[in-house]
Design an enzyme around this catalytic site. Sequence first.
Site, PDB file in Angstrom:
ATOM      1  N   TYR B 150       0.835  -1.211   0.000  1.00 19.59           N
ATOM      2  CA  TYR B 150       0.000   0.000   0.000  1.00 19.59           C
ATOM      3  C   TYR B 150       0.864   1.254   0.000  1.00 19.59           C
ATOM      4  O   TYR B 150       0.666   2.164  -0.817  1.00 19.59           O
ATOM      5  CB  TYR B 150      -0.899  -0.022   1.236  1.00 19.59           C
ATOM      6  CG  TYR B 150      -1.754   1.203   1.429  1.00 19.59           C
ATOM      7  CD1 TYR B 150      -2.930   1.374   0.711  1.00 19.59           C
ATOM      8  CD2 TYR B 150      -1.400   2.182   2.344  1.00 19.59           C
ATOM      9  CE1 TYR B 150      -3.729   2.505   0.904  1.00 19.59           C
ATOM     10  CE2 TYR B 150      -2.184   3.308   2.546  1.00 19.59           C
ATOM     11  CZ  TYR B 150      -3.345   3.464   1.823  1.00 19.59           C
ATOM     12  OH  TYR B 150      -4.130   4.571   2.014  1.00 19.59           O
ATOM     13  N   LYS B 154       1.175   4.110  -2.986  1.00 17.09           N
ATOM     14  CA  LYS B 154       0.958   5.540  -2.752  1.00 17.09           C
ATOM     15  C   LYS B 154       2.206   6.348  -3.118  1.00 17.09           C
ATOM     16  O   LYS B 154       2.100   7.446  -3.692  1.00 17.09           O
ATOM     17  CB  LYS B 154       0.569   5.787  -1.282  1.00 17.09           C
ATOM     18  CG  LYS B 154      -0.837   5.300  -0.915  1.00 17.09           C
ATOM     19  CD  LYS B 154      -1.922   6.153  -1.572  1.00 17.09           C
ATOM     20  CE  LYS B 154      -3.311   5.818  -1.073  1.00 17.09           C
ATOM     21  NZ  LYS B 154      -4.372   6.597  -1.760  1.00 17.09           N
TER      22      LYS B 154
END
Lengths: 330, 330
Positions: B150, B154
């Site tokens: 994750y 990002k």
Amino acid sequence: MHILIIGAAGMVGRKLVNALLRTGTVAGRPIRRLTLADIVAPETPDFDGEVEAVATDLAHDGAAAALIASRPDIIFHLAAIVSGEAEADFEKGYRVNLGGTHALFEAIRRAGLERPYRPRVVFTSSIAVFGEPLPAVIGDTQCLTPLTSYGTQKAIDELLLADYSRKGFFDGIGIRLPTISIRPGKPNKAASGFFSSILREPLVGEPAILPVSETVRHWFASPRAAVGFLLHAAELDTGSLGQLRTITMPGLCATVGDQIEALRRVAGDGATKLIRREPDETIAGIIAGWPKSFDASRAKTLGFRAETSFEEIIRVHIEDELENRAPERA
Amino acid sequence: MHILIIGAAGMVGRKLVNALLRTGTVAGRPIRRLTLADIVAPETPDFDGEVEAVATDLAHDGAAAALIASRPDIIFHLAAIVSGEAEADFEKGYRVNLGGTHALFEAIRRAGLERPYRPRVVFTSSIAVFGEPLPAVIGDTQCLTPLTSYGTQKAIDELLLADYSRKGFFDGIGIRLPTISIRPGKPNKAASGFFSSILREPLVGEPAILPVSETVRHWFASPRAAVGFLLHAAELDTGSLGQLRTITMPGLCATVGDQIEALRRVAGDGATKLIRREPDETIAGIIAGWPKSFDASRAKTLGFRAETSFEEIIRVHIEDELENRAPERA
């Protein structure tokens, strides 16, 4: 051991192939098979083992999976659209430098879903991941702030390499190469071209153009050092790398003046007189935003080695490219 | 003005829609049209102008282009597979958090090839782009070293946002949100869930479980502050951002003990007694690698504002979620 080199037709790729053929082993294991891939089929070298040359585009559907089907033990991924072209052709740069690299990583992961597979992946990144504002000497924890699409694509590839390695899909290591000098071959239009041509041309009695001031400072290594980095990265124990899978390679911090002075010591005033000053503000502007020096402590601790003087870099060029014939001194 | 919110069905998305309806303008221009998109169709609010709710998956072929066809002036991109799911389902995380975001950016760029189009894009990033080893207080030039898929996704999105903005394809701004507390709703299984539930549940007389030590330190903002960041990012003059298009938002650095003490001051001992200590080494281990505090000077200089005490965060929750009914003090 089966070794795949993607980008094998390029300057560093060809030198890497020759170095592998010379040593015949990696990490003590004999090389049985070589797969050489590039956008055009690389030359097939003389080799006792199995060797194949493949013309392929990683960004094409299925191309990466086809390359990985034979499950090479070590994968050198050197292929990229260069900086100037990636900036001029946005779609092509992203398609190859991000899409192609991601497709390669995905093909390796998917091969591992069928049955266990965890090759070493050696990826060449670039100091273009760093852009102004920068400290005078860039450390190993400098934030990635690329100012070009090429630098952005390499920075993204570094992040992917780290995450895929963390998940155990492959054993990746990225190396950020210094500017290579002296590049063999003909003068080209790259903004960095003069860093090689002001030495390469005078060494064979040809004139060269210097478009920037002698005070311009930059970060260099020879093609031979670059190949040494790749071989060391292929053999290194990656256990100590942690999440920081990409490492700034050591290099030589030197000014253009340092380059010219080294040329004078090796080849005399006759050589340096062949350098003609023709200031070019466009090139000077591009170079001004480039990194000037690094503290490559991490790489040095891991055993990576580069030249420590420009005389050494020039002598490497004379040995490797000029059949060791010292230039005549004027 | 036409505003597109991708991720409009989520907690922050719904609050953002309500805030936009309340003010009716962005940067002084009236909102004429709202497009609310999410993986399930968001609720359609009462609105005098044009409003549509769209169920879509950005990662599907053509989905992003369809959303962009009406050329919204401002695009809030809040949609993402959350951290735990992106770690558990590697393919889904990359498909949505990297593939979907890249598809959105590409759709905007391609719309601009037809005729000039340069919307404001407000993207929510996360402090998950930072992972250990970290300094006690993380500055604005901290290197991105994500330790999760994750966080990697990002970080990549931040790099794309910067490069697409540099090329002029859109006017992007990324904001790294603190951990949101107090999240309204039910307890969930997120490792960070207790940071909200140890306050939310006792405020309505329900018990809550604390799985870590009271000395655990982290970085917080209220849902109301998060919406404030988004609105400010939509109106901000981006001229001063340079290449650093993503900004760590201000927040409140607090320990769990600080949270509990603030709860005591607002709701008394009766509330704090509802917190049951049940140490969970797995959760404690996950939290140990998270950032603890930031120097968000850059965001503050740009006018972003967060709460400065946990009492304030609790009072915001009472106003916004409990219809301003103060809890009974035991």
